[in-house]
Design a protein around this motif. Structure first.
Motif, PDB file in Angstrom:
ATOM      1  N   VAL B 117       0.836  -1.205   0.000  1.00  0.00           N
ATOM      2  CA  VAL B 117       0.000   0.000   0.000  1.00  0.00           C
ATOM      3  C   VAL B 117       0.871   1.255   0.000  1.00  0.00           C
ATOM      4  O   VAL B 117       1.728   1.429   0.880  1.00  0.00           O
ATOM      5  CB  VAL B 117      -0.936   0.006   1.231  1.00  0.00           C
ATOM      6  N   PHE B 118       0.672   2.122  -0.981  1.00  0.00           N
ATOM      7  CA  PHE B 118       1.455   3.355  -1.105  1.00  0.00           C
ATOM      8  C   PHE B 118       0.537   4.499  -1.495  1.00  0.00           C
ATOM      9  O   PHE B 118      -0.600   4.283  -1.915  1.00  0.00           O
ATOM     10  CB  PHE B 118       2.562   3.187  -2.159  1.00  0.00           C
ATOM     11  N   PRO B 121       2.047   9.558  -5.770  1.00  0.00           N
ATOM     12  CA  PRO B 121       2.986  10.678  -5.670  1.00  0.00           C
ATOM     13  C   PRO B 121       2.471  11.955  -6.337  1.00  0.00           C
ATOM     14  O   PRO B 121       3.076  13.007  -6.178  1.00  0.00           O
ATOM     15  CB  PRO B 121       4.249  10.163  -6.365  1.00  0.00           C
ATOM     16  N   ASN B 125      -1.317  14.504   0.710  1.00  0.00           N
ATOM     17  CA  ASN B 125      -1.727  13.477   1.665  1.00  0.00           C
ATOM     18  C   ASN B 125      -2.626  14.077   2.746  1.00  0.00           C
ATOM     19  O   ASN B 125      -2.449  15.228   3.144  1.00  0.00           O
ATOM     20  CB  ASN B 125      -0.495  12.848   2.339  1.00  0.00           C
ATOM     21  N   ARG B 131      -3.482   6.782   8.830  1.00  0.00           N
ATOM     22  CA  ARG B 131      -2.259   7.039   8.072  1.00  0.00           C
ATOM     23  C   ARG B 131      -2.511   8.214   7.135  1.00  0.00           C
ATOM     24  O   ARG B 131      -3.652   8.584   6.876  1.00  0.00           O
ATOM     25  CB  ARG B 131      -1.814   5.811   7.281  1.00  0.00           C
ATOM     26  N   TRP B 132      -1.429   8.791   6.629  1.00  0.00           N
ATOM     27  CA  TRP B 132      -1.579   9.834   5.618  1.00  0.00           C
ATOM     28  C   TRP B 132      -1.897   9.172   4.301  1.00  0.00           C
ATOM     29  O   TRP B 132      -1.095   8.396   3.773  1.00  0.00           O
ATOM     30  CB  TRP B 132      -0.298  10.684   5.532  1.00  0.00           C
TER      31      TRP B 132
END
Lengths: 379, 379
Positions: B117-118, B121, B125, B131-132
């Motif tokens: 999970v990312f 870009p 965020n 989480r961000w």
């Protein structure tokens, strides 16, 4: 002015070289026996995240879940040991440790996963390289000066001001010292403090901890309280290799003709030039030289943090500036900084230099320079 | 209290179901003929980033560089059309468009790349799901009420306060209205406004645009200025499935015994309970019911935004509260909200409800409820 620009650009250029190219030899193959296994989560990690970790020697260890990936590489900036190639374990986690200890302080980094650039989901993001990057903090031996303590704390305010010249609502952050709200009639000097290339107005308070540095200095009686203002220096559209074409003229209008009047109208400032300073790190230092030399009537103190130098002949009237502070890290050419300050002093200027030991073109350098520069201003 | 807890938890549970499980049928195979090709960068994108894009119908299109990846999936929350499987082109970019138009407003999302999970870009965020996360904004037809305009703007201040009960320096954000600094002797009411589960003290100003909503309402003369305070509700350690064990007692101490006194000591507040309100979204609404019912002496107005309801029998003394505002999105059970307000009114309370049309358990719902609730408070 030429000389200072070139020095500024050299520093920038070094910092912008991709980390992998800088440290081609770094790899996971190394003498692990030397690594002390006392790794702890980095203090910049997101809530509850164990990785990335750092140990007491300054090594960093990363762990990324991506079971079907074929390659995960961590790219760290200067002082960060360059690229670290992670290895996949049976559970689908990629792990790896830097090839050597990293410099103390803050480092930007990112992941390259199967050829794409992403952030580490374990840590917080910090705006650098014109994007929000991952950040990791190697605890510094002198971290106490920017530590979170039970002392009176100032506030960091986000303000939005309408910029006529750009036709948009711009953002600034304003640090007001702890006593600000209680002191009905007290007015304060203002330091306009610029970020570097690829960064933005968040940098000095997020990465730089400028508010905590000031809170602690004020609590110790080392600094008379002043306000700090940060705004976006419009540097992200400057193309590497074409920096000498950057005049900062658009930014000068925003800063001098829009933001300064806004701050003076909305905060309890001392609004004369002897109570107004401009300083900047890296490319923000370059902006500082450009703006202060073109607008000598605006600022009474100048500060360059790893951002070039002034030469005596650049400043037409000695009486127009009461103090010049120049600093950098010991790993980025400190002789030029010390010589510049000595030359300025020899020419009759009030100039001071400071070299941060063991650091490069990174935020621990600038945190320390701010600590040293703050008591020098408005005196 | 049981009833309101259950309703609150239902709303939370729905929002927490993984997006892919919610919309198993979503896939890139669809009738592309229906999609209008007027895609523009999302307004939440990072500086200079073209993708993600949104079109006038509410479709989103994503583009991720990861040449060696074997799978890239975009997971969008409620109202976000679930999972979107991206397809790789010859240049190593993965692209894809949502299977249908998304609800107007803000949506959290993330990428799953080769099983990890990312964040995307391309975009900024926002803290959600503990989480961000990445964020995308589908322009709403009524976006004007939270738009950036050339009106007087208040400030959002980050304050750090020492919390004795937790032994740490905690963070709060404080919105002060535009006139705050000029009005030497004017004091203002305060709304303590809580985020939801998995979010934090940034949410109401980042995702929620509470400051812009207030600035615009004040500029139009629709609201008498008040202060808004947000802090971390300590909800991120609450485990799903065990929410009924959450008592918010630790948070109650931080809020009522540490933060409220700090704010009253450091800001120009009206510090009586009739000038202090508490409201929260989702799990922050649950916290609001717990805290206001246990501390009737602290708050004079209550607000629940997609965060359950009050029943008349929960509130022992009718005279202890001057106003209760309950709202939610039309896609999350508005009948219960309208009935709760009607029941409260029938029992003699000053209660009002509002239903945001066409929205679910997401931030456009809460932006609109704040707009409706603000004029109701402190009257």
């Amino acid at each position: 002015m030429k000389k200072s620009i070139i020095l500024g650009l050299c520093a920038l250029a070094v910092s912008a070289v991709p980390a992998l190219a800088q440290f081609p030899g770094s790899s996971p193959a190394r003498d692990n026996a030397a690594i002390i296994e006392d790794f702890k989560p980095s203090e910049l990690n997101q809530h509850g995240q164990e990785y990335p970790m750092v140990n007491s020697q300054g090594y960093a260890r990363f762990r990324i879940q991506a079971p079907q990936a074929t390659s995960v590489v961590v790219s760290l900036g200067l002082g960060g040991q360059g690229g670290t190639i992670l290895q996949k374990d049976a559970d689908g986690f990629w792990t790896g440790t830097t090839a050597g200890p990293m410099d103390e302080g803050f480092h930007y980094y990112h992941l390259t996963i199967d050829g794409g650039v992403f952030n580490d989901p374990g840590t917080h993001n910090y705006f650098g390289s014109c994007r929000w990057e991952s950040g990791i903090e190697i605890p510094a031996h002198d971290a106490d000066f920017y530590a979170e303590k039970d002392v009176p704390h100032g506030k960091v305010q986000e303000v939005r001001f309408w910029s006529k010249s750009t036709g948009s609502l711009l953002r600034a952050f304003v640090y007001t010292p702890p006593a600000y709200d209680f002191s009905k009639d007290t007015r304060y000097p203002v330091l306009y403090l610029q970020h570097g290339w690829g960064e933005n107005e968040y940098a000095w308070f997020n990465q730089g901890r400028a508010n905590l540095i000031m809170d602690n200095l004020i609590a110790e009686g080392k600094v008379d309280p002043f306000i700090i203002v940060t705004t976006y220096g419009m540097t992200n559209d400057v193309v590497f290799g074409h920096m000498n074409e950057f005049t900062a003229e658009d930014f000068e209008v925003v800063l001098c003709d829009e933001l300064v009047p806004y701050v003076d109208a909305n905060f309890k400032t001392k609004s004369d030039k002897w109570n107004r300073a401009m300083a900047g790190l890296s490319m923000g230092g370059f902006e500082t030289t450009l703006v202060t030399l073109r607008r000598p009537e605006m600022f009474g103190y100048y500060g360059l943090l790893s951002g070039g130098t002034y030469t005596p002949d650049q400043i037409k009237d000695k009486n127009q500036v009461r103090g010049i502070f120049i600093g950098c890290g010991s790993k980025e050419g400190p002789d030029a900084v010390n010589k510049a300050a000595a030359d300025l002093r020899a020419a009759g200027f009030n100039a001071q230099s400071y070299v941060s030991q063991g650091t490069a073109h990174e935020f621990l350098t600038w945190r320390r320079i701010l600590r040293e520069m703050a008591p020098f201003l408005f005196k």
